[in-house]
Design an enzyme around this catalytic site. Sequence first.
Site, PDB file in Angstrom:
ATOM      1  CG  LEU A 140      41.194  17.120   3.764  1.00  0.00           C
ATOM      2  CD1 LEU A 140      42.153  17.458   2.628  1.00  0.00           C
ATOM      3  CD2 LEU A 140      41.950  16.543   4.945  1.00  0.00           C
ATOM      4  CG  ASP A 141      39.439  21.417   9.469  1.00  0.00           C
ATOM      5  OD1 ASP A 141      38.341  20.827   9.493  1.00  0.00           O
ATOM      6  OD2 ASP A 141      40.207  21.469  10.453  1.00  0.00           O
ATOM      7  NE  ARG A 142      37.010  28.795   2.723  1.00  0.00           N
ATOM      8  CZ  ARG A 142      36.163  29.802   2.595  1.00  0.00           C
ATOM      9  NH1 ARG A 142      35.223  29.986   3.508  1.00  0.00           N
ATOM     10  NH2 ARG A 142      36.237  30.619   1.569  1.00  0.00           N
ATOM     11  CB  THR A 144      43.453  21.096   6.102  1.00  0.00           C
ATOM     12  OG1 THR A 144      43.251  21.452   7.463  1.00  0.00           O
ATOM     13  CG2 THR A 144      44.441  19.941   6.029  1.00  0.00           C
ATOM     14  NE  ARG A 242      42.099  24.066  13.023  1.00  0.00           N
ATOM     15  CZ  ARG A 242      41.201  24.737  12.330  1.00  0.00           C
ATOM     16  NH1 ARG A 242      40.403  24.099  11.461  1.00  0.00           N
ATOM     17  NH2 ARG A 242      41.067  26.037  12.488  1.00  0.00           N
TER      18      ARG A 242
END
Length: 323
Positions: A140-142, A144, A242
């Site tokens: 997961l992105d930081r 998110t 995104r």
Amino acid sequence: MSQSKAVEVRHVEIDSEAEGQRIDNFLVRELKGVPKSHIYRLLRSGQVRVNGKRVAQTYRLLAGDTVRIPPVRTSQRASEEKHVPVGKPLPVVFEDDALLIIDKPAGQAVHGGSGVSYGVIEQLRVQRPDVRLLELAHRLDRETSGLLIVAKKRSALAALHDMMREGRVDKHYITMVSGHWRNERQHIRQPLFKYLTSEGERRVRVQPDGKVAHSIVTLRRRWPSFSELGVELKTGRTHQIRVHLTHAGFPLLGDDKYGDFSLNKALARDANLQRMFLHAARLSFNHPLSGELISVEAPLPPELVAFRQWVGEQEVQDFGETL
């Protein structure tokens, strides 16, 4: 002057949990503090052997293999693990002997690197010293928040990777974007291409020769200026939601890489939105070992609920909410 210590020759028998791991990655964990370049030299020189034979760095271990690990001298300082604070226990949504699913907070990286000294996986290993294996099944992105799967068995990890590659893990996200989204359900199929900026930062863009990427977008709520969307990922490309939504003209609120930066600044000031509005809300898949259906949810975190309430003071059209 740093002290040194020697490690005696060890012979490690591989069990089913380490099966399938590359020998170089196995050695990185066994020889903490030893540079990878030195590990590769040990492999090339034949000092590391599997069942008495030389192997390439890409060799994947089998249950029952015996790995010879030679004496390696390292400075005590280099061999000590980087300090990782225990921190608060991460919220557990599901756990058994093969899997751990947590509700990751926004702002925390899933692993160390790129200027981050440690992430979720390193912290979990400190918090759970009794668990032999903890490996990320996906990312997961930081910024998110939401559901993140961690494998506790090598066999579960390998099966999960296959399942994700084949689209057999349903991943649902909630996001809020700038703009008036019109379609109640829409498929976005746009290939994504990874590149580096002139500053060396990783970015993604829609490009014809990129990798296949498929997102299914569902309208949940709509205000005059914003829309709340549900997104189901059919592929798991870097920054997929995104980039797909920004390319369609609907940047995610709070997105500091692809978003509307002036709007983000105004929302941070006026509505205290200090993060990206993207949350991994639901996961559904068959257990990689038992086949049992696993379906878990993570509600929106308080800061996103508060922002939604701030936006909701305007006129809203509600298209249904499950989380």
